[in-house]
Design a protein around this motif. Structure first.
Motif, PDB file in Angstrom:
ATOM      1  N   GLN A 238       3.375 -12.349  -5.748  1.00 53.27           N
ATOM      2  CA  GLN A 238       3.246 -12.000  -4.337  1.00 53.27           C
ATOM      3  C   GLN A 238       4.551 -11.437  -3.794  1.00 53.27           C
ATOM      4  O   GLN A 238       4.543 -10.533  -2.946  1.00 53.27           O
ATOM      5  CB  GLN A 238       2.825 -13.230  -3.523  1.00 53.27           C
ATOM      6  CG  GLN A 238       1.358 -13.620  -3.695  1.00 53.27           C
ATOM      7  CD  GLN A 238       0.414 -12.474  -3.321  1.00 53.27           C
ATOM      8  OE1 GLN A 238      -0.322 -11.951  -4.157  1.00 53.27           O
ATOM      9  NE2 GLN A 238       0.444 -12.064  -2.066  1.00 53.27           N
ATOM     10  N   ARG A 239       5.655 -11.971  -4.298  1.00 52.59           N
ATOM     11  CA  ARG A 239       6.961 -11.454  -3.863  1.00 52.59           C
ATOM     12  C   ARG A 239       7.145 -10.019  -4.354  1.00 52.59           C
ATOM     13  O   ARG A 239       7.644  -9.158  -3.614  1.00 52.59           O
ATOM     14  CB  ARG A 239       8.087 -12.342  -4.388  1.00 52.59           C
ATOM     15  CG  ARG A 239       9.464 -11.915  -3.894  1.00 52.59           C
ATOM     16  CD  ARG A 239      10.564 -12.854  -4.401  1.00 52.59           C
ATOM     17  NE  ARG A 239      11.858 -12.456  -3.862  1.00 52.59           N
ATOM     18  CZ  ARG A 239      12.603 -11.461  -4.324  1.00 52.59           C
ATOM     19  NH1 ARG A 239      12.159 -10.755  -5.361  1.00 52.59           N
ATOM     20  NH2 ARG A 239      13.779 -11.167  -3.791  1.00 52.59           N
ATOM     21  N   LYS A 242       5.157  -7.730  -2.097  1.00 53.04           N
ATOM     22  CA  LYS A 242       5.770  -7.511  -0.784  1.00 53.04           C
ATOM     23  C   LYS A 242       6.970  -6.577  -0.875  1.00 53.04           C
ATOM     24  O   LYS A 242       7.141  -5.688  -0.039  1.00 53.04           O
ATOM     25  CB  LYS A 242       6.197  -8.850  -0.180  1.00 53.04           C
ATOM     26  CG  LYS A 242       6.777  -8.733   1.230  1.00 53.04           C
ATOM     27  CD  LYS A 242       7.069 -10.088   1.825  1.00 53.04           C
ATOM     28  CE  LYS A 242       5.793 -10.835   2.139  1.00 53.04           C
ATOM     29  NZ  LYS A 242       6.043 -12.098   2.887  1.00 53.04           N
ATOM     30  N   TYR A 245       5.740  -3.015  -1.556  1.00 50.13           N
ATOM     31  CA  TYR A 245       5.113  -2.484  -0.339  1.00 50.13           C
ATOM     32  C   TYR A 245       6.160  -2.010   0.668  1.00 50.13           C
ATOM     33  O   TYR A 245       6.080  -0.900   1.194  1.00 50.13           O
ATOM     34  CB  TYR A 245       4.232  -3.572   0.281  1.00 50.13           C
ATOM     35  CG  TYR A 245       3.849  -3.317   1.721  1.00 50.13           C
ATOM     36  CD1 TYR A 245       2.934  -2.327   2.047  1.00 50.13           C
ATOM     37  CD2 TYR A 245       4.421  -4.070   2.751  1.00 50.13           C
ATOM     38  CE1 TYR A 245       2.585  -2.091   3.371  1.00 50.13           C
ATOM     39  CE2 TYR A 245       4.082  -3.835   4.075  1.00 50.13           C
ATOM     40  CZ  TYR A 245       3.173  -2.845   4.384  1.00 50.13           C
ATOM     41  OH  TYR A 245       2.838  -2.608   5.686  1.00 50.13           O
ATOM     42  N   ARG A 246       7.146  -2.855   0.930  1.00 50.52           N
ATOM     43  CA  ARG A 246       8.185  -2.503   1.904  1.00 50.52           C
ATOM     44  C   ARG A 246       8.992  -1.288   1.453  1.00 50.52           C
ATOM     45  O   ARG A 246       9.336  -0.423   2.263  1.00 50.52           O
ATOM     46  CB  ARG A 246       9.112  -3.698   2.121  1.00 50.52           C
ATOM     47  CG  ARG A 246       8.457  -4.836   2.913  1.00 50.52           C
ATOM     48  CD  ARG A 246       9.384  -6.025   3.060  1.00 50.52           C
ATOM     49  NE  ARG A 246       8.803  -7.058   3.907  1.00 50.52           N
ATOM     50  CZ  ARG A 246       9.352  -8.245   4.124  1.00 50.52           C
ATOM     51  NH1 ARG A 246      10.518  -8.539   3.542  1.00 50.52           N
ATOM     52  NH2 ARG A 246       8.769  -9.118   4.901  1.00 50.52           N
ATOM     53  N   TYR A 281      -2.004  -2.863   0.068  1.00 50.50           N
ATOM     54  CA  TYR A 281      -1.289  -4.113   0.373  1.00 50.50           C
ATOM     55  C   TYR A 281      -2.200  -5.100   1.096  1.00 50.50           C
ATOM     56  O   TYR A 281      -2.207  -6.298   0.789  1.00 50.50           O
ATOM     57  CB  TYR A 281      -0.062  -3.796   1.227  1.00 50.50           C
ATOM     58  CG  TYR A 281       0.736  -5.021   1.628  1.00 50.50           C
ATOM     59  CD1 TYR A 281       1.375  -5.799   0.660  1.00 50.50           C
ATOM     60  CD2 TYR A 281       0.854  -5.394   2.959  1.00 50.50           C
ATOM     61  CE1 TYR A 281       2.110  -6.909   1.005  1.00 50.50           C
ATOM     62  CE2 TYR A 281       1.594  -6.509   3.325  1.00 50.50           C
ATOM     63  CZ  TYR A 281       2.211  -7.264   2.345  1.00 50.50           C
ATOM     64  OH  TYR A 281       2.952  -8.379   2.713  1.00 50.50           O
ATOM     65  N   GLU A 282      -2.986  -4.603   2.043  1.00 49.17           N
ATOM     66  CA  GLU A 282      -3.897  -5.482   2.789  1.00 49.17           C
ATOM     67  C   GLU A 282      -4.935  -6.090   1.853  1.00 49.17           C
ATOM     68  O   GLU A 282      -5.297  -7.272   1.988  1.00 49.17           O
ATOM     69  CB  GLU A 282      -4.579  -4.697   3.911  1.00 49.17           C
ATOM     70  CG  GLU A 282      -3.656  -4.358   5.065  1.00 49.17           C
ATOM     71  CD  GLU A 282      -4.357  -3.611   6.173  1.00 49.17           C
ATOM     72  OE1 GLU A 282      -5.578  -3.352   6.026  1.00 49.17           O
ATOM     73  OE2 GLU A 282      -3.696  -3.270   7.161  1.00 49.17           O
ATOM     74  N   LYS A 285      -3.297  -8.872  -0.155  1.00 45.69           N
ATOM     75  CA  LYS A 285      -3.045 -10.064   0.657  1.00 45.69           C
ATOM     76  C   LYS A 285      -4.311 -10.887   0.824  1.00 45.69           C
ATOM     77  O   LYS A 285      -4.296 -12.119   0.736  1.00 45.69           O
ATOM     78  CB  LYS A 285      -2.534  -9.659   2.053  1.00 45.69           C
ATOM     79  CG  LYS A 285      -1.063  -9.328   2.115  1.00 45.69           C
ATOM     80  CD  LYS A 285      -0.511  -9.461   3.527  1.00 45.69           C
ATOM     81  CE  LYS A 285      -1.307  -8.650   4.526  1.00 45.69           C
ATOM     82  NZ  LYS A 285      -0.708  -8.749   5.895  1.00 45.69           N
TER      83      LYS A 285
END
Length: 288
Positions: A238-239, A242, A245-246, A281-282, A285
């Protein structure tokens, strides 16, 4: 530099040698932070007149379409699909009148036998030195043209590799960008099929608030597709998701790219890429 000098002086005044060393270190951190903020603001380009930005936008525009034309003819002739893709690209940019004729002229120049790919890309690289996000977007646009018929021919791949090399992009990163665009291409095709299916059934596709994307109610995207769109493998945490994505959202931020020299007409391209990244990304999640 000034942060280190002032830090050293004040540190020495209040703490002699130890204070000077500490002040020098803190000054270094200040200088580094200031430089990062300066670069994010556009570096020295932010001190130039608007004309300089317009010149860079004009160069991006002409170089982009010229190289697109050259890649489209890599198989010996420009197919109807490539011509349609180029016109669609111009439509998406809202090019009309003189601007559209300029784009068509640049595209045509890239098809000429005396066109110098190396010189064109070299001049582009020199003008956009250290604008890595714009340089990568330039490559992505060329990949998009090569993929317009859904197949990446060997000649096209070789030309893309040459463009990547001239831009100063490593073979490893070129492979990463190419693989990520393939996932983006497949995702968009999937979205188109879904929307067509919804229209044929007389249904309206669901709208994901804030993303600007029409996304299937049953999340018609698997985890592998979403990870590939973010440039990740199946073992990503998950990290990792993220962080990727960023980073990708930062690279494709429309306003930042325009301030660095992306023609405003091409802003929609960056917007669509951001929307694809957001949608992937959504999904990840919600499926976690």
């Amino acid at each position: 530099m000034w942060g280190k000098i002032l830090g050293f002086c004040f540190g020495f005044m209040f703490g002699k040698i130890f204070g000077a060393i500490l002040g020098l270190y803190l000054g270094h951190l200040f200088d580094k932070s200031l430089k990062n903020n300066f670069d994010k603001a556009g570096g020295f380009s932010s001190l130039f007149s608007g004309d300089d930005v317009h010149e860079r936008q004009a160069l991006f525009f002409s170089s982009c379409f010229a190289v697109m034309g050259h890649i489209a003819k890599s198989n010996g002739r420009v197919s109807e699909i490539h011509i349609k893709a180029a016109n669609l690209f111009m439509d998406e940019m809202g090019l009309k009148g003189e601007e559209r004729r300029e784009a068509q002229h640049a595209f045509q120049s890239g098809k000429e036998s005396d066109f110098s790919l190396k010189e064109t890309v070299h001049d582009f690289k020199e003008r956009f030195a250290k604008r890595n996000d714009l340089i990568q977007l330039f490559l992505e646009i060329q990949i998009q043209m090569a993929f317009s018929d859904g197949v990446l021919a060997e000649q096209e791949k070789q030309l893309l590799a040459e463009v990547s090399k001239q831009l100063g992009i490593s073979k490893t990163h070129f492979a990463f960008v190419l693989k990520r665009y393939q996932a983006e291409f497949n995702f968009r095709k999937q979205q188109q099929r879904f929307n067509q299916q919804q229209q044929s059934q007389g249904q309206s596709s669901s709208y994901r608030e804030g993303s600007g994307h029409h996304v299937p109610p049953n999340n018609n995207m698997n985890r592998a597709q979403a990870l590939a769109l973010l440039g990740l493998n199946s073992d990503a945490t998950q990290r990792d998701i993220k962080v990727a994505y960023r980073k990708l959202m930062s690279q494709h931020h429309p306003d930042k790219l325009v301030s660095q020299g992306l023609p405003k007409h091409m802003m929609e391209l960056a917007v669509k890429k951001s929307q694809d990244i957001q949608a992937a990304y959504e999904y990840l999640k919600k499926s976690a």
